[in-house]
Write a protein that holds these residues in place. Structure first.
Motif, PDB file in Angstrom:
ATOM      1  N   GLY A   1      -4.094   1.719  11.804  1.00 54.25           N
ATOM      2  CA  GLY A   1      -3.837   2.906  11.004  1.00 54.25           C
ATOM      3  C   GLY A   1      -2.481   3.542  11.220  1.00 54.25           C
ATOM      4  O   GLY A   1      -2.259   4.679  10.807  1.00 54.25           O
ATOM      5  N   LYS A   2      -1.527   2.796  11.787  1.00 52.05           N
ATOM      6  CA  LYS A   2      -0.221   3.372  12.090  1.00 52.05           C
ATOM      7  C   LYS A   2       0.895   2.842  11.193  1.00 52.05           C
ATOM      8  O   LYS A   2       2.038   3.277  11.330  1.00 52.05           O
ATOM      9  N   GLU A   3       0.568   1.943  10.307  1.00 56.04           N
ATOM     10  CA  GLU A   3       1.606   1.329   9.481  1.00 56.04           C
ATOM     11  C   GLU A   3       1.012   0.905   8.141  1.00 56.04           C
ATOM     12  O   GLU A   3      -0.167   0.591   8.037  1.00 56.04           O
ATOM     13  N   ILE A   4       1.852   0.935   7.095  1.00 53.31           N
ATOM     14  CA  ILE A   4       1.452   0.437   5.785  1.00 53.31           C
ATOM     15  C   ILE A   4       1.751  -1.059   5.749  1.00 53.31           C
ATOM     16  O   ILE A   4       2.903  -1.476   5.831  1.00 53.31           O
TER      17      ILE A   4
ATOM     18  N   TRP B   1       3.847   7.055   4.110  1.00 55.09           N
ATOM     19  CA  TRP B   1       4.722   6.359   5.055  1.00 55.09           C
ATOM     20  C   TRP B   1       5.425   7.368   5.970  1.00 55.09           C
ATOM     21  O   TRP B   1       5.530   7.149   7.183  1.00 55.09           O
ATOM     22  N   MET B   2       5.898   8.483   5.393  1.00 57.09           N
ATOM     23  CA  MET B   2       6.614   9.479   6.201  1.00 57.09           C
ATOM     24  C   MET B   2       5.670  10.165   7.190  1.00 57.09           C
ATOM     25  O   MET B   2       6.051  10.460   8.330  1.00 57.09           O
TER      26      MET B   2
ATOM     27  N   ILE C   1      -3.007   1.185  -1.356  1.00 59.12           N
ATOM     28  CA  ILE C   1      -2.122   1.169  -0.198  1.00 59.12           C
ATOM     29  C   ILE C   1      -2.904   0.550   0.954  1.00 59.12           C
ATOM     30  O   ILE C   1      -3.903   1.114   1.411  1.00 59.12           O
ATOM     31  N   VAL C   2      -2.457  -0.600   1.416  1.00 50.58           N
ATOM     32  CA  VAL C   2      -3.154  -1.325   2.476  1.00 50.58           C
ATOM     33  C   VAL C   2      -2.562  -0.906   3.817  1.00 50.58           C
ATOM     34  O   VAL C   2      -1.372  -1.105   4.075  1.00 50.58           O
TER      35      VAL C   2
END
Length: 315
Positions: free
Chosen positions: A70-73, A283-284, A64-65
């Protein structure tokens, strides 16, 4: 290859359910549009590559990148097993993941929570899983021997070769046997090199022409090849006609075959479901949702819908 692709396509088809409508819509929108590797889009693309790696090698690994803040995939990445090494830590329940740097040294991955690993039927005490194709090399080697011998026989028998025999007569003809043999060989070579054009071959004396190998028959390989292929197909769990092998005039899946294949596909789904849950939970969490996502798989439509409706009515 055909069997692995068929299993991957039959296994796929996934969505996510959440308690709130907004979380469900946002999460499913993310799963449809997330970047996968350099050219792919959507969780189905990531899952297809992940499943193929799992079936072929017994172990699959994805990353998972996350964005720099650090706030979004940012995306999902299917890692090569050549660049990663799995080891146990101080406890047999602890997994440590090492990746290779530019100099070829193994370095411990600093954020293992972003790495998803799945193994297929690992042996007790071992980390890596076992490939679906593990038991096939010996059977495949027998099949390749049959195909190789078929190719050699076709080269020998199918590609016609000729034997030109010259028998000199009595008297002066024997004294010029060598010269006449050279002349006959030259004329025969010219006639054979003419390609599709009609060319006559003229020779003097007692000349006899025979084909080499025309009387030999190539062995029938249909029965042994089918026996070997049955062993290969049995390992995949797929009915033969799904792989293009029409061994009967009316190919159709029985109810027992359907149930067995469905159970195999659900077992593969249960193996990769934790990976999907890890992606959805991260993500959640990044978007402030405290709900627990639920993975919903598409129905495996192998059975006859009419028969299913009859069974439901009878119940």
């Amino acid at each position: 290859d055909a069997a692995v692709c068929k299993i991957v396509r039959l296994t796929g088809g996934v969505s996510v359910q959440c308690e709130s409508r907004r979380a469900r819509e946002d999460l499913n929108r993310f799963l449809e549009s997330v970047q996968v590797n350099a050219c792919g889009t959507g969780i189905e693309t990531f899952l297809g590559i992940y499943l193929e790696q799992l079936l072929t090698y017994g172990t699959a690994l994805g990353e998972i990148v996350v964005s720099q803040d650090g706030k979004e995939i940012s995306g999902l990445y299917n890692a090569s097993l050549d660049d990663v090494e799995l080891r146990t830590g101080d406890s047999p329940l602890e997994l440590k993941i090492y990746s290779r740097d530019g100099a070829g040294n193994w370095l411990l991955v600093q954020r293992p929570e972003l790495i998803a690993v799945s193994t297929l039927s690992p042996r007790p005490g071992e980390l890596l899983g076992e490939s679906v194709l593990k038991g096939l090399p010996f059977v495949s080697s027998v099949l390749l021997k049959i195909y190789n011998s078929m190719g050699l026989n076709w080269e020998r028998v199918g590609n016609v070769r000729f034997a030109v025999t010259y028998q000199p007569g009595d008297g002066n003809e024997r004294a010029y046997t060598k010269e006449r043999a050279i002349q006959i060989a030259q004329e025969w070579r010219k006639a054979m090199k003419s390609g599709g054009d009609i060319s006559d071959f003229v020779a003097v004396g007692n000349v006899k022409i025979q084909t080499i190998g025309a009387d030999n028959q190539i062995l029938d390989s249909e029965v042994p090849v089918r026996q070997i292929l049955e062993q290969l197909v049995a390992k995949t769990g797929l009915p033969p006609f799904l792989l293009g092998l029409n061994w009967a005039s009316t190919e159709r899946m029985s109810a027992q075959q359907t149930d067995l294949l469905t159970s195999e596909l659900w077992a593969i789904r249960r193996t990769v479901e934790p990976v999907l849950l890890r992606i959805c939970r991260l993500w959640m969490q990044l978007h402030g949702y405290a709900e627990e996502p639920e993975i919903v798989w598409d129905e495996i439509s192998l059975q006859d819908i009419v028969e299913q409706a009859h069974a439901a009515l009878y119940r």
